[in-house]
Design a protein around this motif. Sequence first.
Motif, PDB file in Angstrom:
ATOM      1  N   TYR A 122      37.037  -1.930  -5.113  1.00  0.00           N
ATOM      2  CA  TYR A 122      38.109  -1.404  -5.475  1.00  0.00           C
ATOM      3  C   TYR A 122      38.444   0.032  -4.172  1.00  0.00           C
ATOM      4  O   TYR A 122      39.139  -0.301  -3.480  1.00  0.00           O
ATOM      5  CB  TYR A 122      38.197  -0.554  -6.817  1.00  0.00           C
ATOM      6  N   LYS A 131      46.051   0.765  -9.482  1.00  0.00           N
ATOM      7  CA  LYS A 131      45.373   1.582 -10.570  1.00  0.00           C
ATOM      8  C   LYS A 131      44.152   0.593 -10.440  1.00  0.00           C
ATOM      9  O   LYS A 131      43.880  -0.749 -10.464  1.00  0.00           O
ATOM     10  CB  LYS A 131      45.763   1.631 -11.835  1.00  0.00           C
ATOM     11  N   PHE A 132      42.871   1.299 -10.758  1.00  0.00           N
ATOM     12  CA  PHE A 132      41.571   0.592 -10.899  1.00  0.00           C
ATOM     13  C   PHE A 132      41.677  -0.305 -11.979  1.00  0.00           C
ATOM     14  O   PHE A 132      41.084  -1.345 -11.951  1.00  0.00           O
ATOM     15  CB  PHE A 132      40.523   1.586 -10.817  1.00  0.00           C
ATOM     16  N   VAL A 133      42.220   0.140 -13.223  1.00  0.00           N
ATOM     17  CA  VAL A 133      42.289  -0.754 -14.303  1.00  0.00           C
ATOM     18  C   VAL A 133      42.925  -2.061 -14.017  1.00  0.00           C
ATOM     19  O   VAL A 133      42.335  -3.111 -14.442  1.00  0.00           O
ATOM     20  CB  VAL A 133      42.989  -0.136 -15.551  1.00  0.00           C
ATOM     21  N   TYR A 194      53.715  -0.776 -15.861  1.00  0.00           N
ATOM     22  CA  TYR A 194      53.388   0.389 -15.127  1.00  0.00           C
ATOM     23  C   TYR A 194      54.672   0.586 -13.912  1.00  0.00           C
ATOM     24  O   TYR A 194      54.738   1.914 -13.687  1.00  0.00           O
ATOM     25  CB  TYR A 194      52.147   0.355 -14.524  1.00  0.00           C
TER      26      TYR A 194
ATOM     27  N   LEU B  22      35.577   0.178 -17.063  1.00  0.00           N
ATOM     28  CA  LEU B  22      36.956   0.395 -16.703  1.00  0.00           C
ATOM     29  C   LEU B  22      36.918   2.148 -16.791  1.00  0.00           C
ATOM     30  O   LEU B  22      37.665   2.550 -16.049  1.00  0.00           O
ATOM     31  CB  LEU B  22      37.733  -0.151 -17.901  1.00  0.00           C
ATOM     32  N   ARG B  23      36.202   2.753 -17.971  1.00  0.00           N
ATOM     33  CA  ARG B  23      36.199   3.995 -17.925  1.00  0.00           C
ATOM     34  C   ARG B  23      35.700   4.662 -16.665  1.00  0.00           C
ATOM     35  O   ARG B  23      36.178   5.481 -16.050  1.00  0.00           O
ATOM     36  CB  ARG B  23      35.577   4.548 -19.077  1.00  0.00           C
ATOM     37  N   GLN B  26      37.626   4.846 -13.266  1.00  0.00           N
ATOM     38  CA  GLN B  26      38.684   5.947 -13.207  1.00  0.00           C
ATOM     39  C   GLN B  26      38.589   6.962 -12.231  1.00  0.00           C
ATOM     40  O   GLN B  26      39.537   7.379 -11.841  1.00  0.00           O
ATOM     41  CB  GLN B  26      38.947   6.633 -14.702  1.00  0.00           C
ATOM     42  N   ARG B  27      37.158   7.244 -11.968  1.00  0.00           N
ATOM     43  CA  ARG B  27      36.746   8.114 -10.978  1.00  0.00           C
ATOM     44  C   ARG B  27      37.068   7.949  -9.634  1.00  0.00           C
ATOM     45  O   ARG B  27      36.718   8.691  -8.733  1.00  0.00           O
ATOM     46  CB  ARG B  27      35.555   8.620 -11.439  1.00  0.00           C
ATOM     47  N   ARG B  29      38.297   7.016  -5.881  1.00  0.00           N
ATOM     48  CA  ARG B  29      39.337   7.306  -5.163  1.00  0.00           C
ATOM     49  C   ARG B  29      39.628   6.200  -4.077  1.00  0.00           C
ATOM     50  O   ARG B  29      38.939   6.058  -3.163  1.00  0.00           O
ATOM     51  CB  ARG B  29      39.071   8.573  -4.586  1.00  0.00           C
TER      52      ARG B  29
END
Lengths: 421, 160
Positions: A122, A131-133, A194, B22-23, B26-27, B29
Motif C-alpha cells: 500500500y 483508503k487502505f481498507v 465512499y 485491516l485494522r 489504518q495506520r 500513510r
Amino acid sequence: MPQLPTLLIQVVVILLVARLVGWIFRRIHQPQVIGEMAAGILLGPSLLGWVSPAISSALFPIESLGFLNSLSQVGLLFFMFLVGMELDGRRLLERRHTAVLTSHVSIIFPFLLGTLAALYLYPRLSDERVKFVHFALFLGAAMSVTAFPVLARILTERRLLGGEVGAVAVACAAVGDVTAWCLLAAVVVLVRAYDSLAPLWLTVFGSAAYIAAMLLVIRRVLIGLQRMYEKRSAITQDLMALILLLVFGSAWVTEQLGIHALFGAFLIGVIMPKEAGFKRALSGKLEDLTVVLFLPLFFAFTGLRTRIGLVHGGDMWFYCALIIAVAIVGKFGGAALAARLTGMSWREAGAIGILMNTRGLIELVILNIGLEIGVISPAVFAMMVLMALVTTVMTAPLLDLIYPPRLRRRDVSDSGAARAA
Amino acid sequence: MKPILLYLFLVGVPVLAVSEVLRAGQRLRPPVFVEGTWMIERDAGAEASCSDDVISSDSTVLTISQSGPHLVLTLNGRNRTTLEGEIHDAKITAVTAGFASLSSPDSQGAAVPEIQLNATVERTSGSDRLLGALVFNPCPSITATPFSAKRQTTGPLQER
C-alpha cells in the motif's frame, strides 16, 4: 472522423491476432483462451505501442477506444450470463462438504495473504486517494478468484470431468465463483459509497431486495420461459428477445444500485433453469459470438490498458514477483490443504490446488473493475495482469506433472465403477 | 463435529486475522497524490536560460503519472522532456529520463540534457500547487529556473 471504419479495422485485426496466438498456444498444449489473453497484451502499449507507436496510434486512436470498450462490455455481459448459467446447484449439493470447505479455504487463504501483502504494498504502490481498507480488500478479492470457465475447459480437455478430482474442482470453483463475486460486490459498494452521495444502506438494502426479487419472482418467470421452449422445442426469436431483455435489465439495475452491471448479468445466469436441453440451446445461441468475437475484443481492450513498461526497475519487478508468489501460495496452498484434510490423497489434493489456482479471464474482468473504480493504479493493474497470465499458463503443465494421465484415467474409471455400483 | 471444527479453524481464524490486518493497515500513510495535469508558469522574474526549450515562456503542461511514490513527469514545452522521480512526504525529486525535440524530429538520439526537478506540493483550500525549480547541468547562463504549477485535472482514475 469516420468511427465505423476504424472500429471495423480494429475488430478485424483483433480477431486475426487472437485466432493466430490462440492457435499457437493450442499447439503448446495450452487452452486457446490463454493465447487470446496474450494476444490482447501484444496489441497494447506493452508490445505494439512499444515497437511501433505510429501503427499503434493509427490503429487504436484514443478517441476510438470508447466504442471498443462499449462493444467489449456488452460481450462481457453475455459472458457473465453464460458463466452464471454453468453454475448448477445440484452438483454442489452432491459434494457440499468437500466443496464448501475446500472452496472457502481456497478463498480465505489467498484473501488473508493478499491483505497481508497490502500492508507492504500500500505505501509503495498506492496513494492517498485510496483508503487502505479498499486497497487491501480488493487485493484480497483479486487474489482469491478462480476462473471457472477456463477450469471447465482444462478439465474437459484433460478428460477429468468424470473423475473425483474434476467433480470436486468444478464444485469448488462454482462455490468459489459465487463467494468471490459477492466479496467483489462488497468491495465495489464500499469504494463507490465512499465516493458517491448515495448512502451505503441504500445500496446494501437495494441489492438484498433485488436478489430476493430475482430468487422469488424472476426465477418463476424464467421457469415459464423454459416451458415456452419445451412447447416449441426451440428458442424462438421472441423468447430470445425476452431473455436478452432480462439480462440487460438486470445488468442495468445492479449498475444503478452501485454494484456493477456484470453482477446483474451473472445473477440472471445463476437463476436460469438448468434443464439440459434448454441450457444447451440457449448457450448455443450466445456462446460462439461471445467467445469468438466479444471476448477477444475485451482482451484487446484490457491489453490496451496494460502498460507492462510501468513495471520497471528492480523494486517494481520485486513487487510484481511478490504479488505472483502470494497469489500462488495462497490459492494453491489453501485449496490443497483443505482437500487433503477432507480425505483426498496428496496428489489429488495437489491437483485440486493447481486447478483452483487458475485465474484466467475472470481475473481480468475483476482487475478492469478495480482500475475503473480507481482502487488500483495502472502499475498494479499491469502486475496483476501478469499474475493472471502466469497462474493460468502454469496450470496445464503442472497438472500433468503432479497428476499424470495414468492417475487421471484410474480416477475416472474408479468413479465410473462407483457410480455403476 | 469434526468438519465444523475444521471449518471454524481453517476459515474462522483467517477471517479474524483479516480483520486484524485491516485494522493494522489504518495506520499506514500512503504517498501524497500528485497524478494528473499541471499548468507550469515560469516565475515572472526568471531570466531566459537553458530552460527555454523545456518550459515555454507562456505556459507548459506538466503531466504526472504515479504509482505509489514512483513518478513519471512529462513536460510538454517546445520539446517533450520525460523525468522520473519519487515523492516523499510532499517533496518531489526527479531527473531526466528522455528527451524528444518536437520542432525537429531528427533530433532523436541526440544527447539528453541533464535536468533535475525539485518541487514541493502546497495544499491550499480548493487547489493544489507545485512550487519548485528546474536545475540544468551544465548550463552556462543560469543553473536553476524557479516555477510554480497549478493542478488542472487529476489522473484518469479520478475522472469517474
